[in-house]
Design an enzyme around this catalytic site. Structure first.
Site: not given
Length: 277
Positions: A59, A151
């Site tokens: 991750d 984002y």
């Protein structure tokens, strides 16, 4: 440091390499003669390391996991010359006021924190090899919009990280660059812009030719070429390039238009109704 990097015999690491742009980039690197460590949170059940591909489950939000991935790459292939920090996520459309803070934080943790984690984990190896780090940002980093602030903020942070990294690595014999993509035709983009009703409405404000979609295979080819040439920046599709250079002039005009557009106001109100608690 040579201006060009011959890829044959080099060792690369690609985050988010199991699908989309990342998977296509891995294939391009292998085709060019590189050995590649593919880092992702999960792989297809039939995926396995073989030959010049090393698959590593990790991750990007975990700095220790990224350190372990770099160490495994060096153990297996004997060094590290190239890093392409590609892993990223896109949340469903929401306003700053209405987005769940945990969702916002998770986007920042993956899109920016994940890039920082792999850069810090790999930087010493890249300096030792005189290699190159390519950070995948987005044209969203320099365009105003609505409903996708998490984002956009994360990709703008990647842009500034890449600029600083390029200067710092140049002083010690290595290099770094940034890739800015518009809309790439991936499952992630289709899920966000096509399958989500609000995403379709927001995407409708992107005019032609800026709404042209770049095939993921073409994006991968451009990324690998940018590594080969140690390019400082890649903007694709090319129609976004004028916007990149003249953002300081264009953005105030576009922001003023969006603020006054009743259709935009309607989208914002609908988004906030959707996310109302």
């Amino acid at each position: 440091m040579k201006n060009r990097m011959e890829l044959a015999g080099k060792v690369a690491l690609v985050t988010g390499g199991a699908r989309g742009i990342g998977a296509a980039t891995v294939a391009e690197l292998v085709s060019a003669g590189a050995s590649v460590a593919v880092v992702d949170r999960d792989f297809a059940t039939d995926a396995a390391s073989s030959g010049r591909i090393l698959r590593l489950t990790g991750d990007v939000t975990d700095p220790d996991a990224m350190t372990d991935c770099v160490a495994a790459t060096v153990r297996t292939f004997g060094g590290l010359d190239i890093v392409i920090a590609n892993a990223g996520i896109t949340p469903p459309p929401a306003t700053i006021r209405s987005i769940d803070r945990a969702v916002f934080d998770s986007v920042m943790a993956v899109n920016f924190g994940g890039v920082l984690n792999i850069v810090r984990a790999a930087a010493d190896e890249i300096v030792a090899s005189g290699g190159h780090i390519l950070l995948v940002s987005s044209c969203a980093a320099f365009t105003p919009g609505m409903g996708g602030s998490a984002y956009m903020v994360s990709k703008a942070a990647v842009e500034q990280l890449g600029r600083a990294l390029r200067i710092e690595l140049a002083a010690v014999g290595a290099s770094a660059g940034l890739a800015y993509f518009g809309v790439v035709d991936t499952d992630l983009a289709r899920h966000t812009l096509d399958n989500d009703p609000m995403g379709r409405r927001i995407g409708g404000f992107l005019p032609w030719p800026l709404n042209r979609r770049l095939p993921s295979q073409r994006a991968a080819e451009l990324l690998v070429r940018a590594v080969h040439t140690r390019r400082a920046r890649l903007v694709a599709p090319a129609v976004w390039t004028p916007y990149f250079w003249f953002r300081g002039v264009l953005n105030p005009v576009l922001e003023r238009r969006l603020v006054r557009d009743r259709r935009v106001a309607g989208i914002i109100r609908d988004l906030e109704k959707t996310h109302a608690h």
